[in-house]
Design a protein around this motif. Structure first.
Motif, PDB file in Angstrom:
ATOM      1  N   GLY A  29     -15.888 -24.765  18.887  1.00  0.00           N
ATOM      2  CA  GLY A  29     -16.525 -25.508  18.143  1.00  0.00           C
ATOM      3  C   GLY A  29     -17.360 -24.448  17.017  1.00  0.00           C
ATOM      4  N   LEU A  30     -18.350 -23.536  17.435  1.00  0.00           N
ATOM      5  CA  LEU A  30     -18.871 -22.684  16.585  1.00  0.00           C
ATOM      6  C   LEU A  30     -17.886 -22.076  15.574  1.00  0.00           C
ATOM      7  CD1 LEU A  30     -21.599 -21.215  18.923  1.00  0.00           C
ATOM      8  CD2 LEU A  30     -21.708 -22.894  17.017  1.00  0.00           C
ATOM      9  N   GLY A  31     -16.453 -21.728  16.111  1.00  0.00           N
ATOM     10  CA  GLY A  31     -15.597 -21.200  15.210  1.00  0.00           C
ATOM     11  C   GLY A  31     -15.061 -22.109  14.174  1.00  0.00           C
ATOM     12  N   LEU A  32     -15.065 -23.361  14.265  1.00  0.00           N
ATOM     13  CA  LEU A  32     -14.709 -24.359  13.395  1.00  0.00           C
ATOM     14  C   LEU A  32     -15.921 -24.504  12.127  1.00  0.00           C
ATOM     15  CD1 LEU A  32     -13.548 -27.576  15.371  1.00  0.00           C
ATOM     16  CD2 LEU A  32     -12.181 -25.903  14.013  1.00  0.00           C
ATOM     17  N   VAL A  33     -17.124 -24.345  12.424  1.00  0.00           N
ATOM     18  CA  VAL A  33     -18.171 -24.054  11.459  1.00  0.00           C
ATOM     19  C   VAL A  33     -17.789 -22.753  10.832  1.00  0.00           C
ATOM     20  CG1 VAL A  33     -20.640 -23.793  11.384  1.00  0.00           C
ATOM     21  CG2 VAL A  33     -19.688 -25.370  12.814  1.00  0.00           C
ATOM     22  N   GLY A  34     -17.503 -21.749  11.528  1.00  0.00           N
ATOM     23  CA  GLY A  34     -17.329 -20.363  10.855  1.00  0.00           C
ATOM     24  C   GLY A  34     -16.365 -20.431   9.775  1.00  0.00           C
ATOM     25  N   VAL A  35     -15.110 -21.222  10.045  1.00  0.00           N
ATOM     26  CA  VAL A  35     -13.932 -21.178   9.358  1.00  0.00           C
ATOM     27  C   VAL A  35     -14.549 -22.032   8.204  1.00  0.00           C
ATOM     28  CG1 VAL A  35     -11.614 -22.439   8.913  1.00  0.00           C
ATOM     29  CG2 VAL A  35     -12.176 -21.032  11.060  1.00  0.00           C
ATOM     30  N   TRP A  36     -15.223 -23.081   8.185  1.00  0.00           N
ATOM     31  CA  TRP A  36     -15.875 -23.739   7.119  1.00  0.00           C
ATOM     32  C   TRP A  36     -16.434 -22.949   6.265  1.00  0.00           C
ATOM     33  CZ3 TRP A  36     -20.782 -24.934   6.093  1.00  0.00           C
ATOM     34  CH2 TRP A  36     -21.068 -25.598   4.918  1.00  0.00           C
ATOM     35  N   TYR A  37     -17.700 -22.173   6.779  1.00  0.00           N
ATOM     36  CA  TYR A  37     -18.241 -21.117   6.099  1.00  0.00           C
ATOM     37  C   TYR A  37     -17.662 -20.055   5.509  1.00  0.00           C
ATOM     38  CZ  TYR A  37     -22.158 -17.921   5.217  1.00  0.00           C
ATOM     39  OH  TYR A  37     -22.919 -16.971   4.375  1.00  0.00           O
ATOM     40  N   VAL A  38     -16.830 -19.682   6.005  1.00  0.00           N
ATOM     41  CA  VAL A  38     -15.899 -18.476   5.373  1.00  0.00           C
ATOM     42  C   VAL A  38     -14.920 -18.946   4.212  1.00  0.00           C
ATOM     43  CG1 VAL A  38     -16.466 -16.594   7.273  1.00  0.00           C
ATOM     44  CG2 VAL A  38     -14.156 -18.073   7.189  1.00  0.00           C
ATOM     45  N   ARG A  39     -14.521 -19.953   4.441  1.00  0.00           N
ATOM     46  CA  ARG A  39     -13.647 -20.560   3.294  1.00  0.00           C
ATOM     47  C   ARG A  39     -14.477 -20.911   2.306  1.00  0.00           C
ATOM     48  NH1 ARG A  39      -9.543 -24.978   4.740  1.00  0.00           N
ATOM     49  NH2 ARG A  39      -8.790 -24.418   2.671  1.00  0.00           N
ATOM     50  N   LYS A  40     -15.812 -21.378   2.309  1.00  0.00           N
ATOM     51  CA  LYS A  40     -16.642 -21.835   1.225  1.00  0.00           C
ATOM     52  C   LYS A  40     -17.098 -20.478   0.607  1.00  0.00           C
ATOM     53  CE  LYS A  40     -17.061 -26.326   1.311  1.00  0.00           C
ATOM     54  NZ  LYS A  40     -16.501 -27.127   0.099  1.00  0.00           N
ATOM     55  N   ARG A  41     -17.431 -19.506   1.295  1.00  0.00           N
ATOM     56  CA  ARG A  41     -17.783 -18.038   0.930  1.00  0.00           C
ATOM     57  C   ARG A  41     -16.831 -17.536   0.065  1.00  0.00           C
ATOM     58  NH1 ARG A  41     -16.996 -12.838   2.612  1.00  0.00           N
ATOM     59  NH2 ARG A  41     -18.733 -11.325   2.192  1.00  0.00           N
ATOM     60  N   ALA A  86     -14.268 -19.133  -1.474  1.00  0.00           N
ATOM     61  CA  ALA A  86     -13.993 -19.859  -2.921  1.00  0.00           C
ATOM     62  C   ALA A  86     -15.356 -19.219  -3.763  1.00  0.00           C
ATOM     63  CB  ALA A  86     -14.087 -21.090  -2.522  1.00  0.00           C
ATOM     64  N   ALA A  87     -16.534 -19.184  -3.109  1.00  0.00           N
ATOM     65  CA  ALA A  87     -17.548 -18.897  -4.205  1.00  0.00           C
ATOM     66  C   ALA A  87     -17.490 -17.426  -4.726  1.00  0.00           C
ATOM     67  CB  ALA A  87     -18.750 -19.148  -3.196  1.00  0.00           C
ATOM     68  N   ILE A  88     -16.797 -16.579  -3.889  1.00  0.00           N
ATOM     69  CA  ILE A  88     -16.616 -15.297  -4.354  1.00  0.00           C
ATOM     70  C   ILE A  88     -15.670 -15.124  -5.639  1.00  0.00           C
ATOM     71  CG2 ILE A  88     -15.645 -12.850  -3.814  1.00  0.00           C
ATOM     72  CD1 ILE A  88     -17.309 -13.296  -0.981  1.00  0.00           C
ATOM     73  N   ARG A  89     -14.515 -15.728  -5.377  1.00  0.00           N
ATOM     74  CA  ARG A  89     -13.472 -15.997  -6.297  1.00  0.00           C
ATOM     75  C   ARG A  89     -13.865 -16.542  -7.398  1.00  0.00           C
ATOM     76  NH1 ARG A  89      -8.167 -17.721  -2.602  1.00  0.00           N
ATOM     77  NH2 ARG A  89      -8.206 -15.658  -1.237  1.00  0.00           N
ATOM     78  N   ARG A  90     -14.858 -17.598  -7.654  1.00  0.00           N
ATOM     79  CA  ARG A  90     -15.308 -18.267  -8.781  1.00  0.00           C
ATOM     80  C   ARG A  90     -16.319 -17.277  -9.520  1.00  0.00           C
ATOM     81  NH1 ARG A  90     -16.308 -22.861  -5.195  1.00  0.00           N
ATOM     82  NH2 ARG A  90     -18.386 -22.132  -5.059  1.00  0.00           N
ATOM     83  N   HIS A  91     -17.003 -16.650  -8.762  1.00  0.00           N
ATOM     84  CA  HIS A  91     -17.855 -15.511  -9.490  1.00  0.00           C
ATOM     85  C   HIS A  91     -17.250 -14.561 -10.063  1.00  0.00           C
ATOM     86  CE1 HIS A  91     -21.450 -13.034  -9.818  1.00  0.00           C
ATOM     87  NE2 HIS A  91     -20.832 -12.052  -9.363  1.00  0.00           N
ATOM     88  N   VAL A  92     -16.032 -13.952  -9.511  1.00  0.00           N
ATOM     89  CA  VAL A  92     -15.019 -13.151  -9.978  1.00  0.00           C
ATOM     90  C   VAL A  92     -14.720 -13.620 -11.316  1.00  0.00           C
ATOM     91  CG1 VAL A  92     -13.140 -11.477  -9.773  1.00  0.00           C
ATOM     92  CG2 VAL A  92     -14.888 -11.779  -8.101  1.00  0.00           C
ATOM     93  N   ALA A  93     -14.126 -14.818 -11.306  1.00  0.00           N
ATOM     94  CA  ALA A  93     -13.287 -15.477 -12.347  1.00  0.00           C
ATOM     95  C   ALA A  93     -14.649 -15.545 -13.692  1.00  0.00           C
ATOM     96  CB  ALA A  93     -12.749 -16.585 -11.771  1.00  0.00           C
ATOM     97  N   ALA A  94     -15.607 -16.097 -13.310  1.00  0.00           N
ATOM     98  CA  ALA A  94     -16.617 -16.304 -14.262  1.00  0.00           C
ATOM     99  C   ALA A  94     -17.119 -14.935 -15.023  1.00  0.00           C
ATOM    100  CB  ALA A  94     -17.930 -16.904 -13.539  1.00  0.00           C
ATOM    101  N   ALA A  95     -17.278 -13.918 -14.028  1.00  0.00           N
ATOM    102  CA  ALA A  95     -17.309 -12.579 -14.670  1.00  0.00           C
ATOM    103  C   ALA A  95     -16.439 -12.019 -15.472  1.00  0.00           C
ATOM    104  CB  ALA A  95     -17.831 -11.684 -13.577  1.00  0.00           C
ATOM    105  N   ARG A  96     -15.124 -12.110 -15.201  1.00  0.00           N
ATOM    106  CA  ARG A  96     -14.108 -11.820 -15.917  1.00  0.00           C
ATOM    107  C   ARG A  96     -14.004 -12.545 -17.294  1.00  0.00           C
ATOM    108  NH1 ARG A  96      -9.387 -11.197 -11.550  1.00  0.00           N
ATOM    109  NH2 ARG A  96     -10.036  -9.212 -10.640  1.00  0.00           N
ATOM    110  N   ALA A  97     -14.135 -13.833 -17.231  1.00  0.00           N
ATOM    111  CA  ALA A  97     -14.238 -14.775 -18.485  1.00  0.00           C
ATOM    112  C   ALA A  97     -15.402 -14.344 -19.417  1.00  0.00           C
ATOM    113  CB  ALA A  97     -14.357 -16.283 -18.046  1.00  0.00           C
ATOM    114  N   ALA A  98     -16.447 -14.314 -18.830  1.00  0.00           N
ATOM    115  CA  ALA A  98     -17.606 -13.718 -19.838  1.00  0.00           C
ATOM    116  C   ALA A  98     -17.550 -12.414 -20.086  1.00  0.00           C
ATOM    117  CB  ALA A  98     -19.012 -13.696 -18.873  1.00  0.00           C
TER     118      ALA A  98
END
Length: 93
Positions: A60-72, A74-86
């Protein structure tokens, strides 16, 4: 207290296949739970029932962990894409 203060910079965190690692661990916890389920009576008789519930809690805690690391991730990829665009926009004439 100053003798315990580090005098060097901390190394960069290691990045690896975090989502795959957490997903694999979660699957392992659920497999362990399912493998122990047929022995519920034995665990109950010997006072080891917590082994079963520990595996279920780990899954059960692993399911929470999977959700968390997937969001993390995605956020890292968005940040890298925004930095490259800027960076591209600021270098344009």
């Amino acid at each position: 207290m100053t003798k315990w203060t580090p005098t060097h910079e901390a190394p960069e965190p290691l990045e690896g296949p975090v989502v795959a690692t957490i997903t694999g661990g979660t699957i392992l916890w659920f497999v362990l739970f399912l493998a122990q389920l047929p022995f519920y009576g034995w665990f109950s008789d010997h006072g080891h029932l917590w082994w079963l519930w520990t595996c279920l809690a780990g899954g059960g805690l692993g399911l929470v962990g999977v959700w968390y690391v997937r969001k993390r991730d995605a956020a890292i990829r968005r940040h890298v894409a925004a930095a490259r665009a800027a960076g591209r926009e600021s270098s344009a004439p």
